[in-house]
Scaffold this motif. Structure first.
Motif, mmCIF file in Angstrom:
data_model
loop_
_atom_site.group_PDB
_atom_site.id
_atom_site.type_symbol
_atom_site.label_atom_id
_atom_site.label_comp_id
_atom_site.label_asym_id
_atom_site.label_seq_id
_atom_site.Cartn_x
_atom_site.Cartn_y
_atom_site.Cartn_z
ATOM 1 N N PRO A 1 3.590 8.064 7.754
ATOM 2 C CA PRO A 1 2.157 7.746 7.735
ATOM 3 C C PRO A 1 1.703 7.161 9.063
ATOM 4 N N ALA A 2 0.572 7.617 9.556
ATOM 5 C CA ALA A 2 -0.032 7.018 10.750
ATOM 6 C C ALA A 2 -0.669 5.682 10.354
ATOM 7 N N TYR A 3 -0.967 4.873 11.362
ATOM 8 C CA TYR A 3 -1.496 3.535 11.080
ATOM 9 C C TYR A 3 -2.762 3.608 10.241
ATOM 10 N N MET A 4 -3.587 4.627 10.471
ATOM 11 C CA MET A 4 -4.859 4.702 9.761
ATOM 12 C C MET A 4 -4.684 4.955 8.276
ATOM 13 N N SER A 5 -3.540 5.490 7.884
ATOM 14 C CA SER A 5 -3.326 5.737 6.459
ATOM 15 C C SER A 5 -3.369 4.427 5.681
ATOM 16 N N GLY A 6 -2.808 3.371 6.278
ATOM 17 C CA GLY A 6 -2.870 2.067 5.625
ATOM 18 C C GLY A 6 -4.299 1.568 5.500
ATOM 19 N N ASN B 1 -8.579 0.232 -1.946
ATOM 20 C CA ASN B 1 -8.109 -0.843 -2.821
ATOM 21 C C ASN B 1 -9.167 -1.939 -2.970
ATOM 22 N N LYS B 2 -9.791 -2.310 -1.856
ATOM 23 C CA LYS B 2 -10.829 -3.343 -1.907
ATOM 24 C C LYS B 2 -12.013 -2.887 -2.752
ATOM 25 N N ARG B 3 -12.399 -1.638 -2.578
ATOM 26 C CA ARG B 3 -13.537 -1.131 -3.347
ATOM 27 C C ARG B 3 -13.193 -1.072 -4.835
ATOM 28 N N GLU B 4 -11.943 -0.711 -5.145
ATOM 29 C CA GLU B 4 -11.531 -0.670 -6.549
ATOM 30 C C GLU B 4 -11.453 -2.068 -7.154
ATOM 31 N N VAL C 1 -1.738 4.488 -0.748
ATOM 32 C CA VAL C 1 -2.101 5.339 0.395
ATOM 33 C C VAL C 1 -2.224 6.787 -0.049
ATOM 34 N N ASP C 2 -1.228 7.275 -0.780
ATOM 35 C CA ASP C 2 -1.268 8.663 -1.251
ATOM 36 C C ASP C 2 -2.496 8.904 -2.127
ATOM 37 N N LYS C 3 -2.809 7.941 -2.975
ATOM 38 C CA LYS C 3 -3.955 8.077 -3.880
ATOM 39 C C LYS C 3 -5.258 8.194 -3.093
ATOM 40 N N LEU D 1 0.827 -1.207 0.000
ATOM 41 C CA LEU D 1 0.000 0.000 0.000
ATOM 42 C C LEU D 1 0.859 1.255 0.000
ATOM 43 N N HIS D 2 1.983 1.181 0.698
ATOM 44 C CA HIS D 2 2.854 2.360 0.815
ATOM 45 C C HIS D 2 3.805 2.462 -0.371
ATOM 46 N N THR D 3 4.313 1.314 -0.837
ATOM 47 C CA THR D 3 5.281 1.358 -1.942
ATOM 48 C C THR D 3 4.618 1.599 -3.292
ATOM 49 N N SER D 4 3.334 1.236 -3.424
ATOM 50 C CA SER D 4 2.645 1.398 -4.706
ATOM 51 C C SER D 4 1.999 2.764 -4.884
#
Length: 555
Positions: A310-315, A322-325, A268-270, A262-265
């Motif tokens: 990033p705080a834990y909630m960012s993940g 991601n799941k919804r997409e 999270v930022d998206k 999530l962080h490397t791709s």
């Protein structure tokens, strides 16, 4: 006659009554779903009861007992209905004739493995995330409970037509992985376990395996480089062990999702940028916040700390988007009791995306499990050192008893498991009680074949013994129980149901013979009872299958 058939017949009968009484008025709309059937609490009151007259009386401006009387008089002539009687303020109790009730035995046998399946979630895509234990040690009992409950729930949702994906969220990002790597390195170097590290014999075992698997000279690396080796190889080793243990427990996943991705791709930022564009993200005190108070949370949440981390909630944000997409309409997450405080913020996050909390995102909270032996708590694992693990449970009672015992109670209540009881081969042990009932149905079928009793004849009107009526009435409930277990996310309902069936079957077995005595001839009643015996075995087998528990043919 099945409940669905009776319900449909009642709808066809009541619809013209409603239309006539409504007349020119804008009376109530009437749908087949308005005709609900329930089992009377006292079986002497009948096979089924409906409150349809009570539902319709007020909108139609009539007396409920008067309306119930008209419906009952008309229903008495329905094929398979022996009587329709008024009870209380306007309930209608139905008794089915023996032939109509007994027909169910043949229906079940012919449906086979499909009996009990429904259409509640036909075509709905469901992501079911469960266990998701950190790959820093063996799975503890809380995770084991979720393994049994989650896999059973997946089976039940699939039985109702749901397109279920079992998903494991692989927590390979963050401080816990750092602590794990430091613990492995300390073991390799012969140093004490770090103060915040992980202990137990498994750490030494994995450290040795890392050394064996590493293709190079560990001693030539700097400490930081050594720690990175133990991180990359050690986490994979631990996770492979977790997967293998779960597989041995009958639990397999369709997707293993890596948190680090999530962080490397950029996921999270998206996700954060999408929420920002929707006006729900703001900056304050050098940090980035999600305005969750707008959606019922008790306070707003930091998603990027002031130091840029990033705080834990960012993940969580990136993962949910991601799941919804990926197209999942319903996303169910199973969390431990220590995560109860996450529910509000997670639901607020889903609402911020424009989704419906409780529908697109659903969160189940499970309570802890305590193992008891000789009446005393089992405190720790020999291998893990400070926790009780999946291996401890399976070693003590086996996979079937372990899974069944974890599923048969509501997961939102703490659970004490008596290992001594679960190891017994007696009716005091719930899983043995149910499995023995199934094995008995198979034994009866084998003995019947040897005695020349087959299913070449079926005379359901002969199934009139009180134990037969009770057993048939309960067998008819299985589809409703499965649907309710799916809708309420409560697999324990299936377990309690098969226990009820087992008890009713044992009582029927003691009262009614499938095989003639001595030299007596085989009669239609014996062949018909074989259908009922086999139908019972099918239902128990189907129920245990939904729980991932075997249905032995011999015990």
């Amino acid at each position: 006659m099945t409940p669905a058939e009776l319900s449909a017949a009642l709808f066809a009968l009541v619809a013209p009554i409603v239309a006539r009484r409504r007349g020119e008025n804008d009376g109530p709309e009437f749908a087949e779903s308005d005709v609900t059937l329930e089992r009377p609490k006292n079986r002497e009151h009948g096979d089924w009861a409906t409150n349809v007259a009570l539902k319709l009386a007020k909108p139609l401006g009539t007396n409920p007992r008067e309306l119930a009387t008209e419906i009952a008089e008309a229903a008495s002539s329905l094929p398979g209905v022996a009587s329709a009687e008024i009870a209380g303020p306007g309930f209608i109790n139905f008794r089915l004739d023996a032939a109509a009730a007994g027909q169910l035995a043949k229906t079940i046998v012919e449906a086979g493995d499909a009996y009990g399946h429904g259409h509640l979630y036909d075509g709905i895509t469901i992501n079911l995330e469960f266990v998701s234990a950190n790959p820093t040690g063996p799975i503890h009992m809380g995770g084991v409970r979720w393994a049994a409950v989650g896999d059973s729930l997946a089976r039940i949702l699939q039985a109702e037509g749901g397109l279920v994906t079992r998903e494991y969220y692989f927590n390979d990002h963050g401080s816990q992985i750092d602590r794990f790597a430091r613990s492995l390195l300390a073991s390799y170097l012969g140093e004490p376990t770090p103060e915040d590290g992980y202990g137990g014999a498994y750490i030494a075992d994995i450290a040795k395996q890392v050394v064996s698997d590493y293709d190079g000279d560990l001693a030539a690396l700097s400490r930081d480089e050594q720690q990175e080796v133990f991180r990359s190889i050690g986490v994979n080793l631990m996770f492979e062990e977790i997967k293998q243990k779960l597989h041995s427990f009958g639990v397999d996943f369709d997707v293993f999702f890596h948190e680090d991705s999530l962080h490397t791709s950029g996921a999270v930022d998206k996700a954060i940028e999408q929420l920002r564009a929707q006006g729900h993200v703001f900056e304050q005190d050098g940090a980035t916040w999600l305005r969750t108070t707008e959606f019922g949370d008790d306070r707003d949440r930091v998603i990027i700390r002031s130091n840029g981390e990033p705080a834990y909630m960012s993940g969580d944000i990136g993962y949910y988007q991601n799941k919804r997409e990926r197209g999942f309409e319903q996303n169910i997450i199973m969390l431990g009791a220590d995560h109860h405080g996450y529910v509000g913020r997670m639901m607020a996050m889903a609402a911020a995306f424009g989704d419906q909390p409780g529908v697109n995102l659903q969160i189940l909270i499970g309570q802890m499990v305590n193992l008891l032996k000789d009446g005393q708590p089992v405190r720790m694992s020999k291998r893990a050192g400070n926790i009780v693990t999946l291996d401890d449970l399976v070693d003590a009672v086996g996979v079937d008893a372990g899974r069944y015992s974890l599923v048969r109670s509501s997961s939102d209540t703490p659970l004490d498991l008596d290992l001594d009881l679960l190891a017994k081969r007696s009716n005091d042990n719930p899983v043995y009680y149910v499995q023995y009932a199934h094995a008995r149905t198979q034994s009866v079928a084998r003995n019947a074949a040897a005695a020349g009793v087959d299913r070449s004849e079926f005379a359901p009107e002969l199934l009139t013994h009180e134990t037969e009526s009770a057993l048939l009435g309960a067998l008819q409930e299985f589809p409703r129980v499965v649907a309710q277990a799916a809708e309420l996310r409560q697999p324990h309902r299936v377990a309690r149901y098969v226990e009820e069936i087992a008890g009713l079957y044992h009582r029927w077995y003691d009262s009614c013979r499938v095989i003639p005595l001595g030299e007596a001839p085989v009669e239609p009643i014996h062949r018909t009872r074989l259908w009922l015996n086999d139908a019972t075995g099918q239902v128990i087998r189907n129920g245990l299958g939904l729980l991932g528990v075997s249905a032995p043919e011999k015990m």
